[in-house]
Design a protein around this motif. Structure first.
Motif, PDB file in Angstrom:
ATOM      1  N   PRO A 128       8.530  33.015 -22.604  1.00  0.00           N
ATOM      2  CA  PRO A 128       8.616  33.997 -23.381  1.00  0.00           C
ATOM      3  C   PRO A 128       8.435  35.567 -23.049  1.00  0.00           C
ATOM      4  O   PRO A 128       7.696  35.735 -22.679  1.00  0.00           O
ATOM      5  CB  PRO A 128       7.752  33.515 -24.555  1.00  0.00           C
ATOM      6  CG  PRO A 128       6.510  32.891 -24.126  1.00  0.00           C
ATOM      7  CD  PRO A 128       7.172  32.017 -22.145  1.00  0.00           C
ATOM      8  N   MET A 129       9.412  36.553 -24.155  1.00  0.00           N
ATOM      9  CA  MET A 129       9.478  37.736 -23.614  1.00  0.00           C
ATOM     10  C   MET A 129       8.129  38.623 -24.674  1.00  0.00           C
ATOM     11  O   MET A 129       8.165  38.140 -26.098  1.00  0.00           O
ATOM     12  CB  MET A 129      10.269  38.639 -24.168  1.00  0.00           C
ATOM     13  CG  MET A 129      11.771  38.774 -23.467  1.00  0.00           C
ATOM     14  SD  MET A 129      13.185  39.577 -23.353  1.00  0.00           S
ATOM     15  CE  MET A 129      12.788  40.694 -23.984  1.00  0.00           C
ATOM     16  N   GLY A 130       7.802  39.295 -24.416  1.00  0.00           N
ATOM     17  CA  GLY A 130       6.653  39.666 -25.796  1.00  0.00           C
ATOM     18  C   GLY A 130       7.120  41.201 -25.636  1.00  0.00           C
ATOM     19  O   GLY A 130       6.074  41.832 -26.462  1.00  0.00           O
ATOM     20  N   GLU A 131       8.351  41.685 -25.602  1.00  0.00           N
ATOM     21  CA  GLU A 131       8.830  42.381 -26.353  1.00  0.00           C
ATOM     22  C   GLU A 131       9.713  42.809 -27.278  1.00  0.00           C
ATOM     23  O   GLU A 131      10.552  41.712 -27.412  1.00  0.00           O
ATOM     24  CB  GLU A 131       9.156  43.571 -25.539  1.00  0.00           C
ATOM     25  CG  GLU A 131       8.780  44.384 -23.774  1.00  0.00           C
ATOM     26  CD  GLU A 131       9.147  45.273 -23.738  1.00  0.00           C
ATOM     27  OE1 GLU A 131      10.035  45.293 -23.325  1.00  0.00           O
ATOM     28  OE2 GLU A 131       9.045  44.942 -22.156  1.00  0.00           O
TER      29      GLU A 131
ATOM     30  N   GLY B 214      11.029  38.333 -12.834  1.00  0.00           N
ATOM     31  CA  GLY B 214      12.289  38.583 -13.754  1.00  0.00           C
ATOM     32  C   GLY B 214      11.704  37.341 -15.194  1.00  0.00           C
ATOM     33  O   GLY B 214      10.272  37.282 -15.330  1.00  0.00           O
ATOM     34  N   PRO B 215      11.958  37.254 -15.983  1.00  0.00           N
ATOM     35  CA  PRO B 215      12.083  36.040 -16.968  1.00  0.00           C
ATOM     36  C   PRO B 215      12.075  35.276 -16.505  1.00  0.00           C
ATOM     37  O   PRO B 215      11.534  33.347 -17.754  1.00  0.00           O
ATOM     38  CB  PRO B 215      12.867  36.454 -17.893  1.00  0.00           C
ATOM     39  CG  PRO B 215      14.379  36.698 -17.654  1.00  0.00           C
ATOM     40  CD  PRO B 215      13.557  37.521 -16.204  1.00  0.00           C
TER      41      PRO B 215
END
Length: 145
Positions: free
Chosen positions: A13-16, A3-4
């Motif tokens: 951090p999300m890459g999307e 998960g994150p």
């Protein structure tokens, strides 16, 4: 654990990037522009005669001078995006001045189909006196029946 979150409990951090809201906004704008674009017609409302003819090959860099006669017989001078209603004498003076500044500029006449023929001929005669050698007539192609 997947998960994150990593082991220390911090968020990585999300890459999307979520583009769904962007697509929604773009579709709404597209619909708005599709609805309003036909309402943005420029110029004087003139019902042009429908005839078949070849388009004018205008290789000049500058915009033509368009002189219009509407249904009520009023004269208009169109230069680019600017339409101005003028009396016939004032119109011919302005055309003469414009041709002195920009020699070789095309002069086109848009005459409503309901205007008496004599009024269009008078306009073309006055333009010739003002120094216009060749006057083009604007028409619409016939509608497919």
């Amino acid at each position: 654990m997947h998960g994150p979150f990593n082991r220390s409990g911090r968020r990585k951090p999300m890459g999307e990037i979520n583009v769904v809201p962007f697509i929604d906004v773009m579709l709404v704008l597209l619909v708005i522009f599709m609805i309003t674009a036909p309402m943005l017609t420029q110029g004087v409302q003139v019902e042009l005669p429908q005839v078949s003819s070849e388009p004018i090959d205008d290789a000049q860099d500058n915009d033509p001078i368009i002189v219009s006669v509407d249904r009520e017989g009023d004269y208009y001078l169109t230069l680019g995006d600017d339409d101005s209603q003028l009396a016939l004498d004032e119109l011919t003076d302005r055309v003469m001045t414009l041709l002195e500044r920009r020699p070789g500029t095309s002069v086109l006449v848009r005459g409503d189909r309901n205007v008496p023929y004599g009024q269009v001929v008078t306009l073309m005669s006055r333009l010739q006196v003002a120094g216009v050698a060749n006057v083009g007539l604007i028409s619409e192609p016939p509608s497919g029946d």
